[in-house]
Design an enzyme around this catalytic site. Structure first.
Site, PDB file in Angstrom:
ATOM      1  N   ARG A  23      -7.938   6.361  -5.394  1.00  0.00           N
ATOM      2  CA  ARG A  23      -7.544   4.944  -5.371  1.00  0.00           C
ATOM      3  C   ARG A  23      -8.875   3.997  -5.432  1.00  0.00           C
ATOM      4  O   ARG A  23      -9.046   2.933  -5.943  1.00  0.00           O
ATOM      5  CB  ARG A  23      -6.625   4.615  -4.227  1.00  0.00           C
ATOM      6  CG  ARG A  23      -5.114   5.219  -4.426  1.00  0.00           C
ATOM      7  CD  ARG A  23      -4.459   4.919  -3.043  1.00  0.00           C
ATOM      8  NE  ARG A  23      -5.126   5.683  -1.843  1.00  0.00           N
ATOM      9  CZ  ARG A  23      -4.582   5.521  -0.455  1.00  0.00           C
ATOM     10  NH1 ARG A  23      -3.659   4.647  -0.163  1.00  0.00           N
ATOM     11  NH2 ARG A  23      -5.228   6.176   0.383  1.00  0.00           N
ATOM     12  N   ASN A  41      -0.627   5.676  -3.248  1.00  0.00           N
ATOM     13  CA  ASN A  41      -0.133   7.025  -3.005  1.00  0.00           C
ATOM     14  C   ASN A  41       1.246   6.876  -2.869  1.00  0.00           C
ATOM     15  O   ASN A  41       2.027   5.886  -2.552  1.00  0.00           O
ATOM     16  CB  ASN A  41      -0.654   7.660  -1.960  1.00  0.00           C
ATOM     17  CG  ASN A  41      -2.169   8.084  -2.124  1.00  0.00           C
ATOM     18  OD1 ASN A  41      -2.640   8.113  -3.052  1.00  0.00           O
ATOM     19  ND2 ASN A  41      -2.703   8.317  -0.988  1.00  0.00           N
TER      20      ASN A  41
END
Length: 98
Positions: A23, A41
């Protein structure tokens, strides 16, 4: 020539993409390209989100999500859905969602 057409799409990346700063690197890459949207996520050990921006930059970001990712990630596949042309941005920047 840079296309000025704005496009948006949804994505999900499968493989070893959690616990490998995926990320964070995606956020960095999106900011570098000037692409907006988000990443998070999922409970299925994937990451998913949305991208929006000039068509050429979004296509570059798609390729990055399919091939590059973060240094210790392993990308098995990236799935892109609902690609569409948009009139204006929905998001102010790219961000990581919890």
């Amino acid at each position: 020539m840079s296309s000025s057409k704005l496009i948006a799409l949804e994505y999900e990346v499968f493989g070893k993409v959690q616990g490998v700063f995926f990320r964070k690197y995606t956020d960095k890459q999106a900011s570098k390209l000037g692409v907006r949207g988000w990443i998070m996520n999922t409970k299925n050990q994937t990451v998913k989100g949305e991208l929006e921006g000039p068509e050429d930059k979004v296509l570059e970001m798609k390729k990055w999500l399919q091939v590059t990712g973060s240094p210790s990630s392993r990308i098995d596949k990236a799935v892109f859905n609902n690609q569409r042309e948009i009139e204006k941005y929905t998001y102010e920047h790219f961000g990581i969602r919890k």
